[in-house]
Every structure is written in C-alpha cells, then in structure tokens.
Scaffold this active site. Structure first.
Site, short mmCIF file in Angstrom:
data_model
loop_
_atom_site.label_atom_id
_atom_site.label_comp_id
_atom_site.label_asym_id
_atom_site.label_seq_id
_atom_site.Cartn_x
_atom_site.Cartn_y
_atom_site.Cartn_z
CG ASP A 1 -0.18 -0.07 2.71
OD1 ASP A 1 0.83 -1.03 2.69
OD2 ASP A 1 -0.71 0.57 3.53
CD GLU B 1 3.32 -1.11 7.61
OE1 GLU B 1 3.52 -0.87 8.79
OE2 GLU B 1 3.36 0.01 6.90
ZN ZN Z 1 6.57 1.18 5.40
#
Ligand code: ZN
Length: 434
Positions: A88, A155
């Site tokens: 991401d 994340e």
């Molecule tokens: Zn990172």
C-alpha cells in the site's frame, strides 16, 4: 536461469539470479511506483504481483484478506519460509521529480480525493519479494521445502497482516516455520541492518469522546463542561509515564488531537480526544492502555459527566520482536552473501509495523506456538549522498536524511532493489538450502 547455477557457490548463484531477474523486477517496481494505491485498494498492484508470481510457476491465490496475494512454490519435503512484502501507498503528493513519479489521486477515507504516493517504499518491498521469488524459482535444484511469498495490503493502517491471517493464511495455505520481512531506510544503499530482540514499537491510537451537558457560557453551573474534563484528562494522562511506568522502560503517551466547541460563549456537549501510545512490550502496553481508560473514566466521574466516556481503537499494532536465534541465522546468510562490510547494527526504532502479527499466535489470532520472525532493514541512500551526510553512525546520519513518508522520499535505486532481492533470497535459503 537454472542453467549454470548448479556448480556455483550459493553467493554467486544468488547474484546470477538477481542479474537475470533484475530488468523485469525494476520495470515492475517502476510501474508500481507510478500507480500507487491506498490501503485495501491495491487491486491493480495485487494483479500485477500475482501475474508476475504466476509466470514464475507459483500457485497463486488472489483476494486473501481483501487484496492480499499468496504465492506458493512447493519444492519437496522441507521447511516453509514466508517472505512478506507490503503493497500500500500513502495520501501524499509526490515531489521526487522522477519521470515515473505518481500523479495518481484516489478517494481518501473521508470521501474526498487525495494524491497518492509510494512514500514508504512498499512498492520496493513487494517488487523485491517477487524478485526473490524469481531467484529461488531458478535455484530449485539447490533447496527443498515450500516458499510462500505474501503480498500484504494495508500496512500503513495496521490492518492488512491481521486481515490475511483472519482469512486463513496459515490454515488455507501453509503454516510457516519462519517469517521474513524487510524495510528500506536511510542507510547506505547496498547495506543491510539487523537487530535481534525488541526492534519496533507497539502502537495504539485511541479515539475518546468525553460527554458533558452543554449550555450558555455565562451559566456554567447549569452545564457540565466537557472542556474542563478533557483538560484534566490531558494533564493527568502524563502522570502515567511519569508515575506508573518503570523508569527503564520506554513509553510515549501523546494526546495529538483535542477538539471541543464552536465559540467562546457556548459550553459544548462533548469533547473529542485522540491519544497515541507507543511502547516496546505488549504487556506493558496493555497496562498503559488500561491506565488511560481508568483515568478518563475517573475524570469524567469527577467532572459530573452525565454518561460514561466512549473509547474506539482507531489503529493498533503489537511490538516487533526479532527472534534472536533466527536473526543470527539470517544475518550469517547475509554475511556470506554480502560480506561483513555491508552489514550494520540496526538501532531500535520507535516506529511501528504490523509485520509482528505474522509471528504472534495470540495477537495474530492463529493457534499454537509463536512463529519466529526476522525483519531487517535495507539501506536506500546512494553512496555520494551518504558520504556528504554529517555524522558517523547510521543513527546520527539518519537525522539529516529524509525519512519515509516525506514527499521527496525515494528508495528505489538499483543498488537497493538488487540488495532487497538478494537479502530475501539469501534469508529464505538460510532455511531451505540443501
Ligand atoms: Zn513502510
């Protein structure tokens, strides 16, 4: 690429594999960099990574835990090694000036369009995971076991690792014997940093609503003022670190948001706080969160609040602990691959990751024993820049360099890509090599 690698020492076989795969991996990286996607929206990113892994001969499953990709390469009896790359990007407008800089915008969390950028190098991590997959697919005569490449969504909001585990990562596919991951950082490109034991912080962001009873600012006795209650909460929370945490521990409690009211002569109905907590120990972390709740409830009672406060966990991740035995094993594999001069001792970071969920049975929601994890760091600063940066140690130089999440942050130099591919491949071979 299996071609001549048979007779070579492993170090040279890995290098040959990186050379063979590099062009495609760099092209993949540049594409991902140019077209970043926000957490849980990594549809195109996941499709590209899945296709690349499929082309290498992996069994690929898409849509695990949202947009996650699981790719397995089964190569006989032996251990299972999980290599994790995240996918991401961030709501930041890229300022790197690269010819493949992102111009992408996407719908942000509040429904408004936001610019999107890979400002943390997750495009690098997932490209390197595919690159390591290519190296290991070409070296199948040299290892036995199962390689599990995991491309993880989200994340940055600490949601993706747990989402993949909740979707049966270890029951539907394979339960790994070791989990390996890496992150780029401002250190000399081509170097790799290790840290055994406590490595990154646990982090929780709490949203809290404190209730009052609003009214005219001139008649406070007929109201319950949530601003006064919130003010007491803010100051009293600082006593947790000062009085309840042992002095040898590191804990941060920050009230980063405090909002109430509209104008000076109106006492509002409620106040909103957002509180960020960091620590390096999960048990201590829970103790601090309990203290925060206890203090806020007590302050609300002391202030005649008409109803109990409300608590929401806005984001949360657990502390990172690198298994010392596994860290030593991976470090030795990296030493053989890169030489001692390209390794450095990584200082502990106050930043956080959701990677540790892959190893912690209770926090990760999978049964049985914890699974050893090793997470290392790869340098991204080109040599000239590094030499011109003041300071001696990595920690000193880091203070003068752009950190991840800056609109100028760019970790994707060839040297870093190559090192990231080789570091993951060598780490996996530390367990799989015959
Ligand atoms: Zn990172």
């Amino acid at each position: 690429m299996t071609m001549n690698s048979e007779g070579l020492p492993l170090k040279q076989a890995i290098e040959a594999g990186v050379d063979a795969a590099f062009g495609e991996v760099q092209a993949l990286y540049r594409h991902l960099h140019q077209y970043p996607e926000l957490p849980f929206q990594e549809h195109e990113t996941a499709a590209r990574l899945a296709a690349a892994l499929e082309a290498l001969g992996f069994e690929v499953t898409r849509g695990v835990g949202g947009t996650g990709v699981v790719a397995l390469l089964r190569n006989g009896e032996g251990p299972t090694v999980l290599l994790r790359g995240d996918m991401d990007a961030l709501p930041i407008e890229e300022q790197t000036g690269l010819d493949y800089a992102s111009r992408v915008t996407a719908m942000g969390v509040d429904g408004k369009p936001v610019p999107v950028m890979h400002a943390c190098g997750h495009d690098l991590h997932s490209s390197c995971a595919v690159g390591a997959g290519a190296v290991l697919a070409g070296l199948q005569a040299r290892w036995r076991g199962t390689l599990m490449v995991v491309c993880q969504p989200a994340e940055e909001i600490f949601g993706g690792a747990r989402a993949m585990l909740d979707d049966g990562l270890y029951t539907r596919f394979a339960r790994p014997d070791v989990v390996l991951g890496q992150h780029n950082m401002p250190a000399l490109a081509g170097t790799v940093g290790h840290i055994a034991g406590s490595a990154m912080a646990a982090a929780t962001t709490l949203g809290v609503t404190v209730h009052g009873a609003g009214g005219h600012g001139s008649m406070p006795a007929q109201t319950v003022d949530p601003v006064v209650i919130a003010a007491h909460v803010v100051t009293r929370l600082q006593s947790i670190v000062a009085r309840e945490v042992p002095p040898e521990e590191t804990v941060v409690v920050t009230v980063g948001k405090l909002h109430a009211g509209t104008q000076g002569n109106i006492i509002p109905h409620s106040a909103e706080l957002e509180i960020n907590v960091r620590s390096f120990d999960d048990a201590l972390h829970r103790q601090v969160l309990a203290a925060i709740e206890r203090i806020i409830r007590a302050e609300c009672e002391a202030g005649r609040s008409p109803r109990p406060p409300e608590f929401r966990v806005l984001s949360e991740t657990v502390a990172m602990h690198n298994d010392p035995v596994s860290t030593a094993r991976v470090r030795e594999a990296h030493r053989q691959c890169f030489g001692e001069a390209r390794l450095f001792a990584m200082p502990r970071l106050n930043g956080s990751e959701d990677f540790p969920y892959f190893g912690k049975a209770e926090a990760g929601g999978f049964g049985g024993d914890d699974i050893p994890c090793v997470y290392w760091f790869i340098g991204m600063t080109p040599a000239e820049r590094w030499q011109a940066t003041p300071g001696e140690s990595v920690a000193e130089k880091m203070r003068h360099l752009e950190m991840p999440h800056s609109p100028y942050y760019f970790p994707g130099h060839a040297e870093t890509l190559r090192t990231g591919m080789a570091a993951l491949a060598a780490g996996a071979l530390a367990y799989l090599a015959t």
